[in-house]
Scaffold this active site. Structure first.
Site, mmCIF file in Angstrom:
data_model
loop_
_atom_site.group_PDB
_atom_site.id
_atom_site.type_symbol
_atom_site.label_atom_id
_atom_site.label_comp_id
_atom_site.label_asym_id
_atom_site.label_seq_id
_atom_site.Cartn_x
_atom_site.Cartn_y
_atom_site.Cartn_z
ATOM 1 N N ASP A 130 10.037 -9.558 9.772
ATOM 2 C CA ASP A 130 10.486 -8.590 8.760
ATOM 3 C C ASP A 130 11.229 -7.430 9.422
ATOM 4 O O ASP A 130 10.988 -6.267 9.106
ATOM 5 C CB ASP A 130 9.288 -8.077 7.955
ATOM 6 N N VAL A 143 1.509 5.136 1.887
ATOM 7 C CA VAL A 143 1.388 5.827 3.172
ATOM 8 C C VAL A 143 1.241 7.322 2.921
ATOM 9 O O VAL A 143 2.009 7.918 2.152
ATOM 10 C CB VAL A 143 2.613 5.554 4.068
ATOM 11 N N GLY A 156 0.810 -1.209 0.000
ATOM 12 C CA GLY A 156 0.000 0.000 0.000
ATOM 13 C C GLY A 156 0.844 1.260 0.000
ATOM 14 O O GLY A 156 2.076 1.221 -0.079
#
Length: 632
Positions: A432, A321, A319
């Protein structure tokens, strides 16, 4: 600025009152009086009316509407937004004379249909017979000697529009080979398309028998309330009371005014109700914000918070930001997830994990949006961005934070990971950890973010089942790729943290992206050899104390990236190592020298990835993963 009905009701009330009062005393023939757009413009009277001034009953029917431009030109608007300028109205022969300076007729010709219009083109015999034509858009410029064969009607930058008799074969017209056919028109007088040429329309109904009206000083008009169309002569002035039509008009206007008042009262009630609901929502949000509970937003809220997605902060694989504002004091970062990526696993992971935990070194989830297929996550805003831009190279003086600050950042990240592994009801594995996912606040305090790949498990669970490898190449632990090194567990995060420490020390990435074969810069082996030989780290360090900090971070990093998970310390032990003195740390065994020979300590050796490992096949069972996450 838009206004509600209740704001304009007083003005509307005065308007309708004056309109009704004036209508009661106004003569119908005064309403339909002869008008002009300009001093020299054509007279506008029955069967035509002037839009905005004449009432509807002043015209014969729809289509006889004329309007005035700001330059006092008289305009007739045909279907499909074709506007023609009126130069003359011949009421005797019932003909309109028009011209087309804006070429709107040519540009909309293919859509023009006069079947529903009261007008028809005037046939001018031999001068311009009605024929079928084909229109072409040409990129070339036609010479003067060709203009008779191919009439040019529009010449603009880069192209011309020409016409050709539809009965003429195109194959015999080589000049049109560089042209594109646009459309055909049937039974059309071609001459009217020339710029400023006189265009003539005729109307056949109603048949105006008004010849004697003008002689008698009367007005020609439409007889109301008759089954068959009739025209009559009306006196220009009449001295009698309001007619039935005027009374009916007053009743209609009064009804409209009453309806508007009722609507205004209803809107005022609804608006007041919405204001109260909004106040309750704001109050609840502030309570949730103080209580550190994530708030659910609508997609309309997300657009308002981000000011229609005005300021973009960055993009990721899941996505984009954007910077947002909840109030003048509260800034946020809004991550709008891609609708086409995944099946919602990242969204569920974020809300299901970070939404339930609160730690000074874990980014805070302020709220979320799950509005249909639209999903977004709202985080606290951290002005200094990610750690990545501050660890480019220790030799760089522009963004280097200093070794004390780097040690504080490393300690903060370790505390955040230790909290995820031991401080929550269930153990949270991030999977991650990398510089991009470490954000820094205004005081450069680190906060772990992006829990899209995380998994939850019980604290006594020694291994985690996975259907596919997850993480970022260069930071992924070996066991995530192959079970030859052991089971996947919280020690996988320890490995990623160790790679993060080594990158903070050396200021270089763990992957050299320039190699088509994805060859890794074997930086850990090089660092290990330098420490083992007692050499400095070839990094610009001022003072012995700062040198000790760099060696401590490098030593702890090497312990964290041992190949086998059992050889790596837990985050609790890592914290003790970072808090302790560098002299008490032992250099771990070198688990990277597969060949038995040591590389030259002057520069890192580059080795290809180990191809003999049994790589886990990627089985994309996202739905099963989400169900597993929710079940736990």
């Amino acid at each position: 600025m838009a206004c509600s009905i209740k704001d304009v009701v007083p003005s509307l009330f005065c308007f309708f009152y004056l309109l009704i009062s004036s209508t009661a005393s106004k003569d119908i023939n005064q309403e339909c009086r002869e008008l002009r757009c300009g001093r020299h413009g054509p007279s506008i009277r029955f069967p035509f009316k002037l839009k905005g001034i004449h009432p509807d009953h002043c015209a014969y029917r729809t289509g006889f509407d004329l309007s005035c431009t700001t330059e006092n030109e008289t305009v007739l608007e045909l279907p499909v937004s074709v506007k023609l300028f009126v130069s003359k109205i011949d009421y005797q022969s019932q003909m309109l004379h028009l011209y087309d300076p804006t070429r709107s007729l040519l540009k909309r010709l293919q859509f023009l249909n006069l079947s529903g219009s009261p007008f028809s083109f005037v046939f001018r015999h031999w001068y311009s017979p009605f024929q079928d034509y084909s229109f072409f858009n040409c990129s070339r410029t036609f010479h003067l000697w060709e203009s008779n064969q191919y009439p040019v009607f529009l010449s603009e930058a880069g192209h011309q529009i020409v016409a050709l008799d539809s009965s003429s074969p195109i194959d015999e017209s080589p000049s049109l080979f560089a042209c594109t056919k646009m459309y055909n028109v049937s039974s059309f007088p071609l001459h009217i398309l020339y710029k400023n040429h006189d265009i003539q329309f005729r109307w056949s109904s109603p048949k105006l028998e008004c010849g004697s009206c003008k002689e008698e000083g009367k007005m020609c008009g439409w007889k109301m309330n008759t089954s068959e169309p009739q025209t009559l002569c009306f006196p220009k002035h009449r001295d009698r009371g309001p007619s039935t039509g005027q009374v009916a008009t007053g009743v209609v206007l009064s009804s409209c005014l009453l309806a508007i008042v009722v609507l205004a009262l209803y809107e005022a009630y609804i608006s007041d109700k919405l204001d109260r609901e909004n106040q309750i929502r704001i109050k609840k949000f502030m309570e949730d914000y103080k209580a550190l509970k994530p708030t659910r937003f609508s997609y309309a809220d997300i657009k308002r918070i981000t000011n229609q997605f005005k300021e973009e902060l960055g993009q990721g694989s899941y996505g984009t930001v954007f910077k947002g504002k909840l109030s003048n004091e509260i800034l946020v970062a809004v991550k709008v997830l891609n609708e086409t990526k995944g099946n919602g696993e990242e969204f569920i992971n974020e809300v299901g994990t970070i939404g339930k935990i609160h730690h000074i070194n874990v980014v805070r989830l302020v709220g979320f949006c799950a509005d249909g297929f639209r999903r977004a996550l709202v985080y606290e805003f951290l002005p200094n961005g990610s750690l990545q831009k501050f660890i480019a190279s220790a030799d760089s003086k522009t963004l280097f934070l200093g070794w004390e600050k780097l040690q504080g950042i490393a300690l903060g990240v370790a505390k955040g990971l230790e909290y995820l592994h031991r401080g929550c009801d269930q153990r949270i594995l991030h999977f991650d950890i990398k510089p991009h996912n470490i954000l820094l606040d205004h005081n450069f305090n680190p906060k772990i973010c992006d829990f899209g790949l995380s998994k939850m498990c019980s604290k006594d669970q020694s291994a985690v089942s996975m259907t596919t490898a997850r993480g970022t190449i260069g930071y992924i632990a070996p066991e995530v790729f192959s079970r030859n090194f052991g089971n996947v567990s919280y020690k996988s995060d320890v490995y990623s943290f160790g790679m993060l420490l080594l990158e903070m020390v050396g200021g270089r990435k763990n992957i050299d992206g320039k190699d088509d074969n994805a060859v890794e810069a074997y930086y850990p082996d090089w660092i290990h050899n330098l420490l083992e030989d007692g050499e400095d780290l070839r990094i610009s360090i001022e003072g012995e104390e700062r040198s000790k900090i760099a060696k401590k971070l490098a030593t702890v990093g090497l312990w964290c990236i041992q190949w086998h998970p059992v050889d790596r310390p837990s985050m609790e032990v890592v914290l003790q190592m970072l808090d302790g003195k560098e002299d008490n740390l032992k250099i771990p065994p070198n688990s990277f020298d597969f060949t038995g020979t040591r590389p030259n300590a002057s520069m890192p050796e580059r080795r290809p990835r180990q191809q003999e490992l049994d790589v886990i096949s990627e089985v994309h069972e996202e739905i099963e993963e989400i169900n597993d996450l929710q079940g736990k």
